[in-house]
Design a protein around this motif. Structure first.
Motif, PDB file in Angstrom:
ATOM      1  N   TYR A  70       0.925  -1.183   0.152  1.00  0.00           N
ATOM      2  CA  TYR A  70       0.010  -0.125  -0.117  1.00  0.00           C
ATOM      3  C   TYR A  70       0.846   1.434  -0.068  1.00  0.00           C
ATOM      4  CZ  TYR A  70      -4.648  -2.354   0.720  1.00  0.00           C
ATOM      5  OH  TYR A  70      -5.718  -3.118   0.704  1.00  0.00           O
ATOM      6  N   GLN A  71       2.159   1.014   0.003  1.00  0.00           N
ATOM      7  CA  GLN A  71       3.081   2.341  -0.253  1.00  0.00           C
ATOM      8  C   GLN A  71       3.267   2.774  -1.563  1.00  0.00           C
ATOM      9  OE1 GLN A  71       6.129   2.591   2.968  1.00  0.00           O
ATOM     10  NE2 GLN A  71       5.507   0.614   3.792  1.00  0.00           N
ATOM     11  N   LYS A  72       3.162   1.628  -2.195  1.00  0.00           N
ATOM     12  CA  LYS A  72       3.177   1.978  -3.769  1.00  0.00           C
ATOM     13  C   LYS A  72       1.774   2.280  -4.351  1.00  0.00           C
ATOM     14  CE  LYS A  72       6.415  -1.942  -3.634  1.00  0.00           C
ATOM     15  NZ  LYS A  72       6.623  -3.242  -3.648  1.00  0.00           N
ATOM     16  N   LYS A  73       2.023   2.829  -5.436  1.00  0.00           N
ATOM     17  CA  LYS A  73       0.691   3.369  -5.944  1.00  0.00           C
ATOM     18  C   LYS A  73      -0.089   2.312  -6.722  1.00  0.00           C
ATOM     19  CE  LYS A  73      -0.477   7.685  -8.532  1.00  0.00           C
ATOM     20  NZ  LYS A  73      -0.210   8.679  -9.427  1.00  0.00           N
ATOM     21  N   LEU A  75      -0.450  -2.028  -7.827  1.00  0.00           N
ATOM     22  CA  LEU A  75      -0.184  -3.340  -7.755  1.00  0.00           C
ATOM     23  C   LEU A  75       1.004  -3.832  -8.703  1.00  0.00           C
ATOM     24  CD1 LEU A  75      -3.617  -4.443  -6.444  1.00  0.00           C
ATOM     25  CD2 LEU A  75      -1.560  -4.003  -4.996  1.00  0.00           C
ATOM     26  N   PRO A  76       1.407  -4.978  -8.340  1.00  0.00           N
ATOM     27  CA  PRO A  76       2.112  -5.769  -9.560  1.00  0.00           C
ATOM     28  C   PRO A  76       1.539  -5.850 -10.969  1.00  0.00           C
ATOM     29  CG  PRO A  76       2.480  -7.160  -7.722  1.00  0.00           C
ATOM     30  CD  PRO A  76       1.414  -6.045  -7.560  1.00  0.00           C
ATOM     31  N   SER A  77       0.287  -5.879 -11.094  1.00  0.00           N
ATOM     32  CA  SER A  77      -0.460  -5.992 -12.277  1.00  0.00           C
ATOM     33  C   SER A  77      -0.754  -4.822 -13.066  1.00  0.00           C
ATOM     34  CB  SER A  77      -1.821  -6.518 -12.147  1.00  0.00           C
ATOM     35  OG  SER A  77      -2.322  -5.673 -11.404  1.00  0.00           O
ATOM     36  N   GLY A  78      -0.342  -3.448 -12.228  1.00  0.00           N
ATOM     37  CA  GLY A  78      -0.630  -2.274 -12.790  1.00  0.00           C
ATOM     38  C   GLY A  78      -1.831  -1.537 -12.131  1.00  0.00           C
ATOM     39  N   ALA A  79      -2.714  -2.296 -11.686  1.00  0.00           N
ATOM     40  CA  ALA A  79      -4.098  -1.867 -11.094  1.00  0.00           C
ATOM     41  C   ALA A  79      -3.564  -0.941  -9.903  1.00  0.00           C
ATOM     42  CB  ALA A  79      -4.978  -3.167 -10.593  1.00  0.00           C
ATOM     43  N   PRO A  80      -4.340  -0.090  -9.554  1.00  0.00           N
ATOM     44  CA  PRO A  80      -4.064   0.968  -8.545  1.00  0.00           C
ATOM     45  C   PRO A  80      -3.948   0.020  -7.203  1.00  0.00           C
ATOM     46  CG  PRO A  80      -6.467   1.129  -9.164  1.00  0.00           C
ATOM     47  CD  PRO A  80      -5.649   0.464 -10.212  1.00  0.00           C
ATOM     48  N   ALA A  81      -3.227   0.351  -6.200  1.00  0.00           N
ATOM     49  CA  ALA A  81      -3.003  -0.116  -4.821  1.00  0.00           C
ATOM     50  C   ALA A  81      -4.211   0.137  -3.896  1.00  0.00           C
ATOM     51  CB  ALA A  81      -1.959  -0.026  -4.233  1.00  0.00           C
ATOM     52  N   ASN A  82      -5.274  -0.110  -3.934  1.00  0.00           N
ATOM     53  CA  ASN A  82      -6.379   0.395  -3.096  1.00  0.00           C
ATOM     54  C   ASN A  82      -7.125  -0.821  -2.435  1.00  0.00           C
ATOM     55  OD1 ASN A  82      -8.541  -0.334  -5.040  1.00  0.00           O
ATOM     56  ND2 ASN A  82      -8.058   1.745  -5.754  1.00  0.00           N
ATOM     57  N   ASP A  83      -7.971  -0.845  -1.626  1.00  0.00           N
ATOM     58  CA  ASP A  83      -8.670  -1.663  -0.796  1.00  0.00           C
ATOM     59  C   ASP A  83      -9.781  -2.466  -1.791  1.00  0.00           C
ATOM     60  OD1 ASP A  83      -7.473  -1.115   1.269  1.00  0.00           O
ATOM     61  OD2 ASP A  83      -8.992  -0.311   2.416  1.00  0.00           O
ATOM     62  N   ASP A  84     -10.371  -1.719  -2.827  1.00  0.00           N
ATOM     63  CA  ASP A  84     -11.121  -2.312  -3.794  1.00  0.00           C
ATOM     64  C   ASP A  84     -10.631  -3.340  -4.592  1.00  0.00           C
ATOM     65  OD1 ASP A  84     -13.490  -0.914  -2.812  1.00  0.00           O
ATOM     66  OD2 ASP A  84     -13.487   0.525  -4.700  1.00  0.00           O
TER      67      ASP A  84
END
Ligand code: HEC
Length: 119
Positions: A70-73, A75-84
């Motif tokens: 969550y400190q990165k913008k 996820l490895p896939s490129g999706a946004p790192a958010n709870d959803d």
């Protein structure tokens, strides 16, 4: 005279640039300092995620490391790192990662997310 003052500044700028290339993140919160909810999430993690994901350092196991996720913008896939996105990954699976929708309750999912935020 002026040169002497600029040199250290240039060094600091160069160091900042280098640091920017390979960001380092503060260490994860130690398990002993987790609050009750985060600790319950940690237990879910140990049971369902730890066999495939490292949580305390970078490097891949069967899946990508979740350290500092969550400190990165992104996820490895490129999706946004958010709870959803992370919830959907956990409940539905992602690529070859199995989904946990049948095994993890909503409450366990919330605890797990709280724990992942401490990484
Ligand atoms: C059997 C191994 C396995 C288990 C167990 C597992 N994962 Fe994964 N996970 C993977 C693999 C492999 C990927 C990469 C999938 C891909 O990129 O297609 C992944 C990807 C992810 C991602 C990144 C998704 C993205 O969009 O980049 C997250 C977040 C994640 N897993 C969280 C979890 C959590 C939380 C758990 C525990 C509930 C868990 N995983 C359990 C194998 C696993």
């Amino acid at each position: 005279m002026i040169r002497k003052q600029i040199f250290p500044l240039a060094l600091i700028a160069a160091a900042a640039l280098l640091a920017g290339c390979k960001p380092s993140y503060p260490p994860a919160k130690p398990v002993s300092q987790l609050n009750p909810r985060e600790f319950r999430g940690y237990q879910v993690y140990q049971q369902d995620c730890a066999s495939c994901h490292y949580a305390d350092h970078t490097g891949d196991l069967h899946g990508p490391s979740l350290f500092a996720m969550y400190q990165k913008k992104y996820l490895p896939s490129g999706a946004p790192a958010n709870d959803d996105r992370v919830s959907a990954t956990i409940m539905d699976g992602h690529g070859i990662m199995p989904g946990f929708g049948n095994q993890i309750s909503r409450q366990q999912l919330q605890n797990l997310l709280a724990y992942l935020h401490t990484l």
